[in-house]
Design an enzyme around this catalytic site. Structure first.
Site: not given
Ligand code: FAD
Length: 355
Positions: A20, A23, A43, A52, A56-57, A305
């Site tokens: 959640s 993506a 989870k 969350n 930066g953006g 980076r």
């Molecule tokens: C500190 C930090 C700062 C960042 N700053 C930037 C920025 O400024 N700009 C930018 O473009 N990107 C930034 N990023 C990268 C960006 O946040 C991520 O690339 C992006 O949010 C990934 O989104 P996602 O939905 O793929 O994964 P996530 O947001 O990590 O979501 C994954 C989800 O899957 C769930 N999950 C995992 N395993 C399981 C399971 N087995 N069963 C059920 N649920 C599960 C998790 O609980 C979570 O809800 C940053 C990342 C971090 C950590």
């Protein structure tokens, strides 16, 4: 919110979305609003994610008629990728950015505006232009807020949300023939029992694997579950060597160092070793003239980076120092405290004044 299971087989759905973050929520909302039955399984709480924590953006050229600006974004990305990018993917991401950002705005995400009422665009490593939309230094939290609110609204209309449910594995259609695909998933419920959810389609949106490292800026949920599950059912996995390291985090003794967004370097903060800092303080020059980054890149502290992380690691190994300094003393204090309130508050907890 909780699942409505009365036996160990949950009612089937068209689309089961694991995760959640941006993506998972974005796709789940799109599928649900297109008339499909959708379940989000996550989870921890709905908002627990890397998304969350993003600061930066989000990068994008908003003027889709500005071919030169779009092309510059493509070229910056390819150059930053050191020749390893798939150009077709780069082009689709860059050219679709404006539409997807508009989708986020339509969903209620509020990006900061300038005094003139247009988007306040910042600059980050590898970008030749200001093209980063942001919401102060908590852009990810703002995106996650809008998407979780959207999901909560749709919950009333039948979107199924399973919080604190952990997906364990994918169910194969045919155990011997991975090419037949998957038919659903198994998940561990808060009651300690394993349930089966059949679905026409499973979406892995379970984020990254930062927790594989001793120290990480990622949240504890980033344990690579989706990649492992995909591997177990026979999916091809590629590009696992591409791990992005945040070069600047607060140098405290912790396995979860607090990220200092690279937007800070975009704003003019400069990386100096401790001895370079002392040298700079004895002059009235600019800190950028003293930075070790000049020896590694013509872009100085604002390179990508990977370049900044490698250069900093090399310098620390040479000097034996535990950390380098991200210098902001030459910047307008009022302005950076307004731009980076989350970071200013975090630093204050450690007795450090930003600026
Ligand atoms: C500190 C930090 C700062 C960042 N700053 C930037 C920025 O400024 N700009 C930018 O473009 N990107 C930034 N990023 C990268 C960006 O946040 C991520 O690339 C992006 O949010 C990934 O989104 P996602 O939905 O793929 O994964 P996530 O947001 O990590 O979501 C994954 C989800 O899957 C769930 N999950 C995992 N395993 C399981 C399971 N087995 N069963 C059920 N649920 C599960 C998790 O609980 C979570 O809800 C940053 C990342 C971090 C950590």
């Amino acid at each position: 919110m909780a699942g409505d299971a009365s036996n160990r087989d949950l009612p089937p759905v068209d689309v089961a979305v694991i995760g959640s973050g941006i993506a998972g929520l974005f796709l789940a909302l799109r599928c649900f609003r297109a008339g499909l039955s959708v379940a989000i399984i996550t989870k921890k709480s709905l908002s627990t994610s890397s998304t969350n924590w993003a600061q930066g953006g989000i990068a994008g050229v908003l003027d889709v008629d500005n071919q030169a600006a779009l092309e510059a974004h493509v070229q910056d990305t390819i150059a930053s990728g050191g020749g390893l990018c798939d150009e077709q993917v780069v082009r689709s991401v860059v050219y679709e950015a404006a539409s997807r950002i508009k989708d986020l705005v339509d969903q209620g995400v509020q990006f900061d505006l300038s005094a003139e009422g247009i988007y306040d665009l910042t600059r980050e490593g590898g970008h030749s232009e200001h093209r980063i939309l942001h919401s102060r230094d908590r852009t990810g939290a703002e995106i996650e807020r809008a998407l979780t609110e959207g999901a909560a609204d749709e919950y009333e209309s039948g979107l199924r949300i399973f919080e604190d449910w952990m997906v364990l594995d994918l169910v194969r259609r045919d155990l011997q023939r991975p090419e037949k695909g998957v038919a659903g998933l198994w998940c561990l419920a808060p009651d300690g029992k394993v349930y089966t959810l059949a679905s026409r389609c499973v979406v892995l949106a379970s984020g990254g694997a930062g927790m594989l490292h001793l120290a990480t800026t990622n949240p504890p949920v980033s344990t690579g579950d989706g990649v492992a599950m995909a591997h177990r059912v026979g999916a091809d996995i590629s590009d696992m060597e591409f791990i992005q390291f945040h070069p600047t985090a607060l140098a405290i003794d912790s396995q979860h160092p607090f990220l200092i967004t690279e937007a800070m370097r975009g704003h003019g903060a400069i990386l100096l070793t401790r001895s370079e800092y002392k040298e700079w303080k004895h002059t009235d020059g600019f800190p950028s003239d003293f930075s070790y980054m000049n020896r590694y890149s013509t872009k100085g502290s604002l390179d990508t980076r990977d370049v900044v992380a490698r250069a900093t690691d090399t310098e620390l190994k040479k000097s034996g120092d535990s950390h380098v300094l991200l210098v902001t003393e030459h910047l307008d204090v009022q302005e950076i405290r307004e731009e980076f309130p989350t970071i200013a508050n975090k630093l204050a907890e450690y007795g450090i004044d930003l600026g």
